[in-house]
Scaffold this motif. Structure first.
Motif, PDB file in Angstrom:
ATOM      1  N   VAL A 179       0.753  -0.718  -0.263  1.00  0.00           N
ATOM      2  CA  VAL A 179       0.283  -0.546  -0.104  1.00  0.00           C
ATOM      3  C   VAL A 179       0.908   0.905  -0.380  1.00  0.00           C
ATOM      4  O   VAL A 179       1.954   1.813   0.690  1.00  0.00           O
ATOM      5  CB  VAL A 179      -1.379  -0.086   1.273  1.00  0.00           C
ATOM      6  CG1 VAL A 179      -1.572   1.217   1.359  1.00  0.00           C
ATOM      7  CG2 VAL A 179      -2.038  -0.870   0.918  1.00  0.00           C
TER       8      VAL A 179
ATOM      9  N   PHE B 209      -3.099   0.793  -4.249  1.00  0.00           N
ATOM     10  CA  PHE B 209      -2.634  -0.876  -3.591  1.00  0.00           C
ATOM     11  C   PHE B 209      -3.755  -2.039  -5.499  1.00  0.00           C
ATOM     12  O   PHE B 209      -4.489  -0.684  -5.756  1.00  0.00           O
ATOM     13  CB  PHE B 209      -3.768  -0.690  -2.863  1.00  0.00           C
ATOM     14  CG  PHE B 209      -5.158  -1.152  -2.344  1.00  0.00           C
ATOM     15  CD1 PHE B 209      -5.953  -1.777  -3.096  1.00  0.00           C
ATOM     16  CD2 PHE B 209      -5.609   0.320  -2.102  1.00  0.00           C
ATOM     17  CE1 PHE B 209      -7.373  -1.741  -2.662  1.00  0.00           C
ATOM     18  CE2 PHE B 209      -6.732   0.716  -2.149  1.00  0.00           C
ATOM     19  CZ  PHE B 209      -7.765  -0.751  -2.412  1.00  0.00           C
ATOM     20  N   ASP B 210      -3.252  -2.193  -5.899  1.00  0.00           N
ATOM     21  CA  ASP B 210      -3.045  -3.269  -6.600  1.00  0.00           C
ATOM     22  C   ASP B 210      -3.180  -2.251  -7.822  1.00  0.00           C
ATOM     23  O   ASP B 210      -2.622  -1.661  -7.931  1.00  0.00           O
ATOM     24  CB  ASP B 210      -4.394  -4.400  -6.005  1.00  0.00           C
ATOM     25  CG  ASP B 210      -4.092  -4.608  -4.298  1.00  0.00           C
ATOM     26  OD1 ASP B 210      -2.757  -5.174  -4.500  1.00  0.00           O
ATOM     27  OD2 ASP B 210      -5.486  -5.067  -3.896  1.00  0.00           O
TER      28      ASP B 210
ATOM     29  N   HIS C 223      -6.260  -0.003  -7.299  1.00  0.00           N
ATOM     30  CA  HIS C 223      -7.236   0.819  -6.632  1.00  0.00           C
ATOM     31  C   HIS C 223      -6.592   2.070  -6.169  1.00  0.00           C
ATOM     32  O   HIS C 223      -4.982   2.356  -5.926  1.00  0.00           O
ATOM     33  CB  HIS C 223      -7.619   0.295  -6.015  1.00  0.00           C
ATOM     34  CG  HIS C 223      -8.539  -0.469  -6.025  1.00  0.00           C
ATOM     35  ND1 HIS C 223      -9.920  -0.551  -7.207  1.00  0.00           N
ATOM     36  CD2 HIS C 223      -8.420  -2.090  -6.043  1.00  0.00           C
ATOM     37  CE1 HIS C 223     -10.107  -2.320  -7.454  1.00  0.00           C
ATOM     38  NE2 HIS C 223      -9.097  -3.355  -6.864  1.00  0.00           N
TER      39      HIS C 223
ATOM     40  N   LEU D  22     -13.944  -5.614  -5.654  1.00  0.00           N
ATOM     41  CA  LEU D  22     -12.700  -5.133  -4.153  1.00  0.00           C
ATOM     42  C   LEU D  22     -14.626  -4.483  -2.667  1.00  0.00           C
ATOM     43  O   LEU D  22     -14.625  -3.995  -3.315  1.00  0.00           O
ATOM     44  CB  LEU D  22     -12.032  -4.303  -4.147  1.00  0.00           C
ATOM     45  CG  LEU D  22     -11.007  -4.174  -2.849  1.00  0.00           C
ATOM     46  CD1 LEU D  22     -10.211  -5.499  -2.361  1.00  0.00           C
ATOM     47  CD2 LEU D  22     -10.174  -3.283  -2.884  1.00  0.00           C
TER      48      LEU D  22
ATOM     49  N   TRP E 187     -10.803  -3.581   3.970  1.00  0.00           N
ATOM     50  CA  TRP E 187     -10.768  -4.179   3.068  1.00  0.00           C
ATOM     51  C   TRP E 187      -9.841  -5.488   3.349  1.00  0.00           C
ATOM     52  O   TRP E 187      -8.627  -4.714   4.312  1.00  0.00           O
ATOM     53  CB  TRP E 187     -10.283  -3.603   2.013  1.00  0.00           C
ATOM     54  CG  TRP E 187      -9.929  -2.226   1.127  1.00  0.00           C
ATOM     55  CD1 TRP E 187      -8.814  -2.763   0.245  1.00  0.00           C
ATOM     56  CD2 TRP E 187      -9.753  -0.773   1.701  1.00  0.00           C
ATOM     57  NE1 TRP E 187      -7.607  -1.618   0.744  1.00  0.00           N
ATOM     58  CE2 TRP E 187      -8.256  -0.455   1.484  1.00  0.00           C
ATOM     59  CE3 TRP E 187     -10.216   0.184   2.365  1.00  0.00           C
ATOM     60  CZ2 TRP E 187      -7.644   0.825   1.390  1.00  0.00           C
ATOM     61  CZ3 TRP E 187      -9.870   0.986   2.534  1.00  0.00           C
ATOM     62  CH2 TRP E 187      -9.294   1.596   2.293  1.00  0.00           C
ATOM     63  N   GLU E 188      -9.477  -5.931   2.403  1.00  0.00           N
ATOM     64  CA  GLU E 188      -8.362  -7.253   1.885  1.00  0.00           C
ATOM     65  C   GLU E 188      -7.368  -6.612   0.831  1.00  0.00           C
ATOM     66  O   GLU E 188      -8.053  -6.997  -0.532  1.00  0.00           O
ATOM     67  CB  GLU E 188      -8.649  -8.300   2.274  1.00  0.00           C
ATOM     68  CG  GLU E 188      -7.335  -9.322   2.602  1.00  0.00           C
ATOM     69  CD  GLU E 188      -7.762 -10.288   2.967  1.00  0.00           C
ATOM     70  OE1 GLU E 188      -6.773 -11.553   2.786  1.00  0.00           O
ATOM     71  OE2 GLU E 188      -8.108 -10.716   4.150  1.00  0.00           O
ATOM     72  N   THR E 189      -6.455  -6.205   0.950  1.00  0.00           N
ATOM     73  CA  THR E 189      -4.951  -6.917  -0.899  1.00  0.00           C
ATOM     74  C   THR E 189      -5.605  -7.488  -1.132  1.00  0.00           C
ATOM     75  O   THR E 189      -5.545  -8.392  -0.889  1.00  0.00           O
ATOM     76  CB  THR E 189      -4.184  -5.513  -1.065  1.00  0.00           C
ATOM     77  OG1 THR E 189      -3.512  -6.590   0.432  1.00  0.00           O
ATOM     78  CG2 THR E 189      -4.840  -3.989   0.175  1.00  0.00           C
ATOM     79  N   GLU E 190      -5.186  -8.047  -2.365  1.00  0.00           N
ATOM     80  CA  GLU E 190      -4.426  -9.081  -3.423  1.00  0.00           C
ATOM     81  C   GLU E 190      -3.550  -9.665  -2.419  1.00  0.00           C
ATOM     82  O   GLU E 190      -3.467 -10.872  -2.536  1.00  0.00           O
ATOM     83  CB  GLU E 190      -4.167  -8.785  -4.574  1.00  0.00           C
ATOM     84  CG  GLU E 190      -5.542  -7.954  -5.008  1.00  0.00           C
ATOM     85  CD  GLU E 190      -5.075  -7.409  -6.762  1.00  0.00           C
ATOM     86  OE1 GLU E 190      -3.840  -8.127  -8.056  1.00  0.00           O
ATOM     87  OE2 GLU E 190      -6.399  -7.076  -7.740  1.00  0.00           O
TER      88      GLU E 190
END
Length: 326
Positions: free
Chosen positions: A12, A32-33, A35, A108, A126-129
């Motif tokens: 992130v 992040f990812d 996004h 997401l 939330w949870e990232t990849e």
């Protein structure tokens, strides 16, 4: 560990958008990812990079919902969206959700959690990849519903451990005594006024309460069925809740302002909508993040809280230490 190392490991990266003057726009964004989320910040001009979503944690003006609310990419609870509409007399153009519900942005899932700061105030999680659990809290009064996370993005309104004014207890007893004797309370129209009405009813008082127009409109919308409320001029009792700026207009021998501020010429009763320093530290202990980013407010208290967390061994920076921009 440096800032770059902290966020590289978590996947992130915090950014700040620069205004035309070259100064950072309010608060920050997270990439992040694939996004980009903007957090409690003003709306980006069309010529600027656009986020996937504007996360509006609540409707106080220092979280810039007035600007972001006209974007279709804004996210706010139903109560926050309605409060923004009443406060700013314009339509909310974004998406809404129930407090405690979820909302999906580009596949997401963002989960939301009540923070008890204002009616409708939420944290986003939330949870990232890569599996990093991110939690963005906004301002917090009650952290019991907040989950554990890897990266905590949070407030520090009272986060300076060396400032005595950052340690306090709410004076519920003093407030109750003032209610029993009949009083006029100065409280901000959104947030504090609704908390005052809730406490008045919780104390068993069923008397009519007079309010200024904006406080009345917000309270009737957000606290329906909370007993008789009326415009201040029509109220036939001594019990009133009005903005601090209206206190001088009210004919009352007992006037109090519900704040910790010391620059208003009325007797204070401490009723805060925030955690004090001890509460913030208990919140961090419960959530047990690997790293923290302190984003509100910008300045000394955020810097001091980030510094204190580093002294305790946690990777932490404040928003003013975010160097990447777009």
């Amino acid at each position: 560990m440096t800032e770059d190392e902290i966020f590289k490991d978590l996947g992130v990266v915090p950014f700040r958008r620069l205004n035309r003057s070259g100064r950072p726009a309010p608060h920050l964004s997270l990439r992040f990812d694939s996004h980009l989320f903007s957090i409690d910040t003003s709306r980006s001009p069309k010529s600027s990079v656009q986020p996937d979503a504007y996360l509006i944690t609540h409707a106080h003006s220092d979280h810039y919902g007035k600007s972001a609310m006209i974007s279709p990419d804004s996210l706010a609870s139903r109560e926050t969206a309605r409060a923004l509409e009443i406060r700013h007399e314009r339509n909310y153009e974004g998406r809404t959700f129930p407090v405690g519900g979820s909302i999906v942005v580009d596949e997401l899932e963002l989960k939301t959690y009540s923070t008890g700061h204002t009616i409708g105030s939420v944290a986003f999680g939330w949870e990232t990849e890569v599996g990093t659990r991110v939690l963005v809290t906004g301002d917090v009064k009650n952290y019991e519903n907040l989950p554990k996370c890897d990266l905590l993005v949070t407030e520090a309104n009272y986060g300076d451990p060396w400032d005595p004014s950052c340690r306090f207890e709410d004076d519920i007893v003093g407030f109750g005594d003032a209610v029993e004797s009949g009083a006029t309370f100065g409280a901000y129209a959104f947030g504090k006024a609704q908390r005052a009405i809730s406490l008045i009813r919780a104390l068993g008082c069923k008397d009519p309460v007079g309010m200024d127009d904006k406080s009345l409109a917000l309270t009737r919308e957000l606290l329906p069925d909370f007993g008789p409320l009326s415009p201040m001029e029509e109220n036939g009792t001594d019990l009133n809740v009005v903005t601090p700026w209206e206190l001088s207009r009210v004919k009352s021998d007992r006037k109090y302002v519900l704040t910790g501020r010391s620059d208003l010429p009325f007797t204070q009763i401490r009723l805060s909508d925030h955690l004090d320093f001890k509460g913030l530290m208990r919140m961090v202990e419960k959530i047990s993040p690997e790293a923290a980013l302190i984003y509100h407010p910008e300045g000394r208290r955020a810097n001091m809280m980030a510094h204190h967390l580093r002294e305790l061994g946690m990777a932490s920076i404040s928003v003013s230490e975010v160097h990447d921009s777009f």
